[in-house]
Design an enzyme around this catalytic site. Structure first.
Site, short mmCIF file in Angstrom:
data_model
loop_
_atom_site.label_atom_id
_atom_site.label_comp_id
_atom_site.label_asym_id
_atom_site.label_seq_id
_atom_site.Cartn_x
_atom_site.Cartn_y
_atom_site.Cartn_z
N GLY B 47 40.88 11.48 42.40
CA GLY B 47 41.19 10.15 42.90
C GLY B 47 40.14 9.77 44.32
N GLU B 63 37.19 5.36 39.45
CA GLU B 63 37.40 6.67 39.63
C GLU B 63 37.66 7.49 38.10
OE1 GLU B 63 37.35 8.89 42.29
OE2 GLU B 63 37.75 7.05 43.67
N GLU B 67 35.23 10.17 36.68
CA GLU B 67 35.64 11.62 36.26
C GLU B 67 35.55 11.81 34.92
OE1 GLU B 67 36.52 13.73 38.22
OE2 GLU B 67 37.00 12.71 40.19
N PRO B 85 54.45 9.48 55.78
CA PRO B 85 53.49 9.63 56.64
C PRO B 85 53.02 11.04 56.89
CG PRO B 85 55.74 9.08 57.74
CD PRO B 85 55.82 8.95 56.15
N GLU B 120 34.79 21.63 40.18
CA GLU B 120 35.23 21.92 38.96
C GLU B 120 36.45 21.08 38.48
OE1 GLU B 120 37.48 26.12 37.31
OE2 GLU B 120 36.97 25.81 39.32
#
Lengths: 239, 239
Positions: B47, B63, B67, B85, B120
């Site tokens: 992400g 993304e 990836e 939060p 990785e």
DNA sequence: GCAAAAGTGTTATCTCTACACCCATGC
DNA sequence: GCATGGGTGTAGAGATAACACTTTTGC
């Protein structure tokens, strides 16, 4: 934003609410008339900004309590988030929309926000296609459509319909929820057999009521089961 | 934030991904090993932060392409948002999680990010309860669990399973998706009848393949129907 | 031939739907 | 009595689950 990469863009986080209920047997959504720009004078979904130290869920609970005065007897779940950069002309506002279901004819808008600010609040009728007669501010029409679709879908396989009823309800009242939300007329006899036969779905209270007229009807509460198997199937659309 | 009330707290918006695939007939999730604090060295869901002028959906697409190198042949949908939060020690980071399904054995992690940074990347096996053997960073275990549950539920009534298959696939390959995701063994004969009988679910290509061994199997593509009626029912858990 | 996977047939069982029918109340 | 809604019975249609059986390939 300390500790985060420099390139991170700050956004404002809002929690908006699709609050559905039944008024006179038909689906309505809670709306507030906007008192400020942008979209001044238009109907909008209730909501507000998430505060310091608050999650979106908590903000939604707070807003719901503020708008309706209802506390625990409401179903509240996250719906989806809306993050189109152009969705709010004031800037980057991301909305985490929530779906709330409140019992029929509870919390009439007239009684709402008695001590709060004077914004107009109303239950607007929801049409079959999940929209309102008057246009909504921002992308709230889209959010409403998604909320109505979620509610319709979840009735099939969950115990959600009871969220539209009082704590104790009759099978007929539950069936009228399905009729209203789906816009259909389910067979009362088969519906009765199905829901009373589903294990864990309904807890018999043991008493009866005649508040719906006719023969006294047994009262039930929500049972422990949250999913309904086999599901109640929505009648297929006529081709 | 100009135009917005002063009290509005700025948050950073992240788009995280639950990328599921089948490796050797079992469910795996894409993970990256964190190269920085916090949670340095731990596996995390892929992400990143949403950029200027970008929606969470677009950020997730970006993304995913970064990836996996996969483009259009992936299913991508919003899952949920996580806004506790305290979920990120660096500050107020709200994650809009997305669920992606990629075809089996496509995009092996060895080949990934060949030109990118050296983090990785791996497919981690997903256990029956929707978690991984090693703990994940942040609240990613929770996000993964929600994603797996969503995928399991949607197989029942949608055409989602085909997203795990190549563009052209056999009924047996589709059935093995259900077997893997649900952890069951469906009856091959009844499954065949059911999916080939559901109108609009499968489009016959007209050719056959012997890549699965045995008698040649007809090839299909996804049909136009996105929902499946009647649904494929998950066998009940033994009591 | 043999193993493996695809695909068809069959049957008992369950579920769903559409009704007929009776029940218990208010008026 | 009559209207109203609650609740039960039942028969046909359809879906399901379990499994016997045939088909077509690779080896």
């Amino acid at each position: 934003m300390p500790g985060l990469p420099d390139a991170v863009v700050p956004v404002a986080l809002a929690a908006d609410l699709v609050v559905l209920t039944l008024v006179d047997g038909s689906l309505h959504v809670l709306a507030v008339r906007r008192a400020e720009a942008p979209f001044i004078g238009r109907w909008a979904l209730p909501g507000g900004f998430v505060r310091e130290g608050e999650s979106a869920q908590r903000a939604a609970e707070r807003e719901l309590a503020e708008e309706t005065g209802l506390g625990s007897r409401v179903h509240l779940e996250q719906l989806a988030s809306y993050s189109d950069p152009a969705r709010d002309p004031r800037g980057r506002v991301v909305s985490v929309a929530h779906l709330a279901l409140v019992p029929a004819d509870d919390a009439p808008p007239e009684a709402m926000r008695a001590g709060g600010d004077a914004a107009e609040v109303a239950w607007l009728p929801v049409t079959d296609d999940g929209s309102t007669a008057e246009p909504l501010a921002f992308d709230h029409a889209r959010i409403l459509r998604d909320g109505v679709e979620r509610a319709r879908a979840k009735l099939e396989y969950s115990a959600l319909a009871a969220a539209f009823c009082e704590e104790e309800f009759t099978v007929g009242e539950l069936r009228r929820v399905y009729d209203a939300v789906w816009g259909v007329r389910l067979d009362a006899r088969n519906f009765h057999r199905k829901v009373t036969g589903a294990r864990g779905f309904l807890d018999p209270v043991g008493t009866t009521t005649t508040r719906d007229g006719g023969r006294p009807a047994a009262l039930f509460r929500r049972g422990p089961a949250s999913t309904l198997n086999p599901p109640i199937t929505r009648p297929p659309e006529p081709d």
